[in-house]
Every structure is written in structure tokens, then in C-alpha cells.
Enzyme design. Structure first.
Site, short mmCIF file in Angstrom:
data_model
loop_
_atom_site.label_atom_id
_atom_site.label_comp_id
_atom_site.label_asym_id
_atom_site.label_seq_id
_atom_site.Cartn_x
_atom_site.Cartn_y
_atom_site.Cartn_z
N ASP A 255 13.17 43.41 -113.76
CA ASP A 255 13.24 44.83 -113.43
C ASP A 255 12.02 45.49 -114.09
OD1 ASP A 255 14.11 47.25 -112.46
OD2 ASP A 255 16.12 47.12 -113.35
N LYS B 219 19.58 42.16 -106.74
CA LYS B 219 19.48 42.79 -108.05
C LYS B 219 20.80 43.47 -108.40
CE LYS B 219 17.37 47.16 -106.48
NZ LYS B 219 16.13 47.93 -106.42
N HIS C 73 17.51 52.57 -117.71
CA HIS C 73 16.29 53.37 -117.78
C HIS C 73 16.20 54.11 -119.11
CE1 HIS C 73 16.88 52.79 -113.45
NE2 HIS C 73 15.57 52.84 -113.37
N ASP D 3 10.95 49.73 -103.58
CA ASP D 3 12.40 49.90 -103.73
C ASP D 3 12.91 50.73 -102.55
OD1 ASP D 3 13.10 48.68 -106.31
OD2 ASP D 3 11.78 50.19 -107.17
N ARG E 101 24.57 52.84 -104.58
CA ARG E 101 23.63 51.75 -104.33
C ARG E 101 24.38 50.43 -104.17
NH1 ARG E 101 19.70 52.24 -109.37
NH2 ARG E 101 18.45 50.70 -108.21
#
Length: 585
Positions: free
Chosen positions: A360, A275, A288, A177, A245
């Protein structure tokens, strides 16, 4: 209704298609024979795996044809291993600390990354690690990254182990990543680009492509051949997990940036990954920690979230990553990771993507409620080709193998997935590996400098001339000493006097900071992540760098000193402020 598939309105697209149809027909034909053969060795069988090299015909040069040919030689155990991409503990493939060995035993019943590859016939590994500000830190229990030389030795060891497998004619996928900004795995000894949002502020796709080509060549030199970047998420909600991001809130502009990053990375021989499909920027929740719900209607999903994915597909992206997202307008209650409606019908059917679809991280709370074997099988049946970071490799492997043999995972689906994975591997096998001397080279540093300088945005203040006079004191919320030191050094280099106290305050805010972290007495407030907090700052001068790299803070210093005009434009709206107070001349 959740059980009824309703076709989505089609968006006009210009697509780059890969010829998989003939490949998969060929693969499925040979798979009928492969499935009837006595399975080769695997975990627990106690017999060595057969070598395909003894009687295999000369492989054709086309990656898809080579993949179709190789897949027909593989036993069940090999097919299963090729669709798994876990992480492993340790900074070397064959020599690890006692703690790393213990971690690997818990994860996969082995001591080293090389043993994990051998035991499970793995398609590849992802290198992991995180920084203090990284929003993905919850799923990064270890680090494989110390310095460039160590990473290069590790990746060479991974490839050596993978080369001994029955599928070893194709290189292992080694992913990372490396988004830059808050999600940056390798930062020491390499060129650090500013964040995606900084590129969005610069607004120059040619600059983006050049910078990402430089970054891609450095990853290739380190032996990394898959980057889980760029983020194609359009920031339509104040999502802290996506934040800077993202390239911004405008789908068309973000799409241009995504396409440029794809061309740059893949032009350097590193596979790019779009993504998090169909768009994590549509929700403020964090996958998460739980399953985010995307509540936008279908029209808005297609108009807002999908265009950057379409642009990335048109640019030739070799991978797409499925997001752990409950998209209520398409498949309510089902994470996109497990949704055939989203992954097969929309991504492949509507958008025409024919490359590798990767999940993911499967150790994230959004999808980790069931057993690793069950979730891996669900992901594959939905259309994923690669299962990333299962929380237990043994259970994931055994679950997929059992599902293959009892028919709950159709052999045709697994063969299709492996064929796509091997096609990608053979594409990557033809890429040149740059020398380590390319790392941090002058040309690459110049690309980062140009990107950072073009991104600096003034949202309030006088355009032109120095923004500070006399001495300057650099302050920040706690824990940002490195950023303060970087800016202080850059200000001195730009001819600005820096004082420990008593000067005009230049205050830095970054990822995770809130209103309490602002200073009412600051002459200048600078946002080093998303610029939203600037809407509540009282300073006469408001600037955004979107990033805290050395290049970004050096560019900021030159703007403060009046040596550079801040020509960036905020790629997201900030309440009460214009996108720029200093338009390009």
C-alpha cells in the site's frame, strides 16, 4: 510468541498458479553473472546506460521466459528502479507547471515525471488525485487527472520515457485507484460504476463482471494498465476507510464479487489488484493516520478475511496489495507490509499466490516513521515486489541500492521481485489498446445502469408502487449539492414534481455523515454510502443506493416514482432493520 512462526490451518482452495519456479531458477542463475558485472549508469554516475538491444537474443514469446531473459541483462540500478512505483507531480510527462516542478524536485530531485523515470529507471508510476469524500485523501498531495484526453497524453508520455530504459522492452506499469464509489480517480468523461457495496447488494457476479469489463476497457483506452482494485476486504467492523469500498460482510458472497471483478478487469487487459491483504475490513481504524490493529483470532481471520483473497487468486488476479495492518494473531507488532509470516508464509505459501505483491502507499502514517530507504528494504525483504508511493524517491532508491550492495537485501530476493514485475509487464504488453471512443459508450452506460438499478435496497417501506406522491423536496447535509441536483433532475425525468421547499422530504446522507445529519421530518431517507446510519433514521421509507453516481441516483428516482422495484439486499447488517423489505419476486 512474535518470533516463532506457527503454521496456519489450511483453507481448502482452488488456485490458479503461474509457472514462476522455472522462471526464477533461470533468473537467479543469470543474476549471478549480472551481479559481478560493472554496474551500469545510474543517478550520479555520469555515464549513459548500456542498451540491451545491440546483442540481445530474440526474446521468447512467453512472458515469464522473456522476463527471465531480460532480468539477466540488467545492472543493479535497473533492478532497483523496477521495484519502485512512485507518484509524480504534473498532468504531462514532459511539461509541468512551476509548482509541479517544485514538487518533483522535493520528491525526487527532478522537474518532470519523464525525468523521474529516466533518473531512477522506474518500473512505473501511479496516477493520483482525490475527491472531497475520498478517505485516502491524506496521501494524495497532487493530481494527475484533469480529463480523458489529458490522461491519455500523460500515459503515452510515461511509456515513451520508460521505453528508453534498459528494461524498456517491457512497458511501464501505470496504475490508478479506480475502485468507483468514494475512491474514484477519473470521473469525468468515463463510465462511472456504483460502489463495490452496490454490486454486493445487487448480488449478481455476472453483472459485476460485465460492468468491470466495461470499466477496464476504458482504463485501457486511457493507457492505464494496472487498477488497484477490487477491495477484497470483508466488512466485519464499521470501518469508514473501507466502508462501501467493500462488497459486504459475507466472505463467500464477497469472494464471488471479487472474482467477478478480477475477471472483468483482466478480460479487458488491465491487471487487477486484491487489497488490502489480509483484510482491512477487520478493523475500524485508518492506516492513513496510524497502524490499525487486527485483533481477531486465527480461525476467524481465515474464515472471514481470507476467502475473498482466495477467490481473487483463483480468478487469476495478477497483483495483491499488502495492507498496513498489525495482525496480532499472526505477527503481532509487525505491519503486514513488513511481515514475512503474512506475505511469504500465508499469502504465497498457504494461499498459493505467485503474482506481483505490491505495498500500500508507503507515505501513509502507519509505516512512514522510518526513512523511505529503510521501509522500502523492509518491504522487499518481507516479500513485496513493488514499493508503492515512497515519500521520497531519491531516499528509497538509494536505500535499496545500498542494501543490495551490502547484502542486507539479498540479490536473489531483488531478482525474484524484478522477475515477477517484468513478467506482469510482458503479460500486459500483449493486450490490445481500445480506441478512445469506447469511453462512456452506450453499452458501458447500460452496464452501469443495470448495476445501479439492481442495487437499490429498501430496508423499510411498502414494496410496490410510487414511494412519493405530490411534490418532493430533496435535502441533504451540507456539501452535497451535486447529489441533490442529480436526484432532482432524475426525479423530474421520471415524472415527479420537485419543489424547492414544502414537498415531501427525500433526505440524502453519505460518506462521513452521522446522526446529527438525519432529518426527523423526512418521508424518505437514503444512504448513499454504507447503510448503517439508516438504523437510526425515523423515516417511513428507508432506501440505500450505496453510491452517489448519476446512474445510482437515476435508479433511485425511478424507484421513488414506482417505475422500478428495489430488489437489492443489504450486504451488511443494519441494526434493527431487515436486509430487505422488498425481496425479489
Amino acid at each position: 510468541m512474535a518470533g516463532v512462526s506457527t503454521p496456519l490451518r489450511r483453507v481448502p482452495l482452488v488456485l490458479t498458479r503461474v509457472p514462476f519456479v522455472l522462471t526464477l531458477v533461470t533468473a537467479l542463475t543469470v543474476a549471478g553473472c549480472a551481479g559481478s558485472r560493472k554496474p551500469a549508469a545510474g543517478p550520479g554516475t555520469g555515464t549513459p546506460a548500456p542498451s540491451p538491444s545491440a546483442s540481445a537474443p530474440t526474446a521468447p514469446p512467453d512472458p515469464a521466459a522473456r522476463a527471465a531473459q531480460l532480468v539477466g541483462t540488467l545492472a543493479d540500478e535497473d533492478l532497483v528502479g523496477q521495484v519502485l512505483m512512485p507518484y509524480a507531480y504534473g498532468d504531462s510527462a514532459t511539461r509541468v507547471s512551476g509548482g509541479s516542478a517544485a514538487g518533483n524536485r522535493k520528491l525526487a530531485g527532478v522537474d518532470t515525471p519523464a525525468e523521474m523515470i529516466a533518473k531512477y529507471r522506474l518500473g512505473g508510476l501511479i496516477l493520483v488525485g482525490f475527491s472531497a469524500d475520498d478517505p485516502t485523501s491524506d496521501t494524495q498531495p497532487t493530481t494527475n487527472v484533469d480529463n480523458p484526453a489529458q490522461v491519455r497524453e500523460l500515459t503515452a508520455g510515461i511509456q515513451a520515457a520508460a521505453g528508453k530504459l534498459p528494461a524498456g522492452a517491457a512497458p511501464a506499469l501505470i496504475g490508478i485507484d479506480q475502485e468507483f464509489g468514494v475512491v474514484t480517480r477519473i470521473s469525468e468523461g468515463v463510465t462511472n460504476l456504483p460502489s463495490a457495496m452496490a454490486f454486493g447488494a445487487a448480488g449478481d457476479p455476472a453483472l459485476t463482471e460485465s460492468a468491470w469489463r466495461a470499466a477496464g476497457s476504458e482504463l485501457a483506452a486511457l493507457g492505464v494498465n494496472v487498477d488497484f482494485a477490487p477491495s477484497a476486504d470483508v466488512l466485519d467492523a464499521r470501518s469508514h476507510v473501507i466502508g462501501s469500498r467493500s462488497y459486504g460482510s459475507d466472505p463467500k458472497a464477497a469472494g464471488a464479487q471479487v472474482g467477478a471483478a478480477v475477471r472483468g478487469l483482466q478480460g479487458a487487459g488491465v491487471a487487477a489488484t486484491l487489497k488490502h491483504f489480509p483484510g482491512h475490513g477487520q478493523t475500524a481504524a485508518d492506516s492513513h493516520k496510524g497502524l490499525p490493529v487486527v485483533t481477531v483470532d486465527r480461525n476467524k481471520l481465515e474464515a472471514t478475511a481470507l476467502p475473498p483473497f482466495s477467490a481473487g487468486i483463483s480468478a487469476g488476479a495478477w497483483l495483491v496489495m499488502a495492507g498496513h495492518l498489525d495482525v496480532r494473531a499472526v505477527d503481532p507488532g509487525v505491519p503486514a507490509t513488513f511481515s514475512r509470516k503474512l506475505l511469504t508464509d500465508v499469502l504465497r505459501g498457504q494461499l498459493g499466490f505467485t503474482g506481483v505483491l505490491v505495498t500500500d502507499a508507503m507515505d501513509m502514517a502507519a509505516v512512514a516513521k522510518e526513512s523511505p530507504g529503510r521501509t522500502a528494504v523492509r518491504a522487499l525483504n518481507a516479500g513485496n515486489d513493488l514499493v508503492l508511493m515512497p515519500p521520497n524517491v531519491t531516499e528509497a532508491y538509494d536505500g535499496v541500492l545500498a542494501a543490495l550492495r551490502d547484502g542486507s537485501l539479498p540479490r536473489t530476493r531483488l531478482v525474484e521481485a524484478v522477475t515477477r514485475v517484468l513478467t506482469l509487464k510482458f503479460r500486459l504488453a500483449g493486450q490490445a489498446t481500445p480506441e478512445m471512443g469506447t469511453l462512456n459508450s452506450a453499452g458501458h452506460q447500460e452496464a452501469a445502469r443495470r448495476a445501479a438499478e439492481s442495487s437499490i435496497t429498501m430496508l423499510r417501506g411498502r414494496c410496490g408502487g410510487p414511494l412519493v406522491t405530490g411534490s418532493v423536496t430533496v435535502t441533504s447535509a451540507s456539501g452535497r449539492k451535486q447529489s441533490r441536483d442529480r436526484l432532482s433532475r432524475a426525479l423530474r425525468a421520471a415524472g415527479v414534481r420537485v419543489a424547492a421547499s414544502g414537498g415531501s422530504v427525500v433526505h440524502l446522507v453519505g460518506y462521513g455523515d452521522g446522526t446529527a445529519d438525519l432529518r426527523a421530518d423526512a418521508a424518505v431517507t437514503v444512504a448513499m454510502d454504507t447503510p448503517y446510519l439508516l438504523g437510526q433514521a425515523r423515516s417511513g421509507v428507508l432506501l440505500a443506493t450505496y453510491s452517489s453516481t448519476t446512474a445510482s441516483l437515476t435508479a433511485l428516482a425511478r424507484v421513488l416514482a414506482g417505475k422500478v422495484r428495489p430488489t437489492g439486499r443489504s450486504p451488511v447488517p443494519v441494526s434493527g432493520l431487515p436486509r430487505t423489505s422488498c425481496p425479489a419476486s
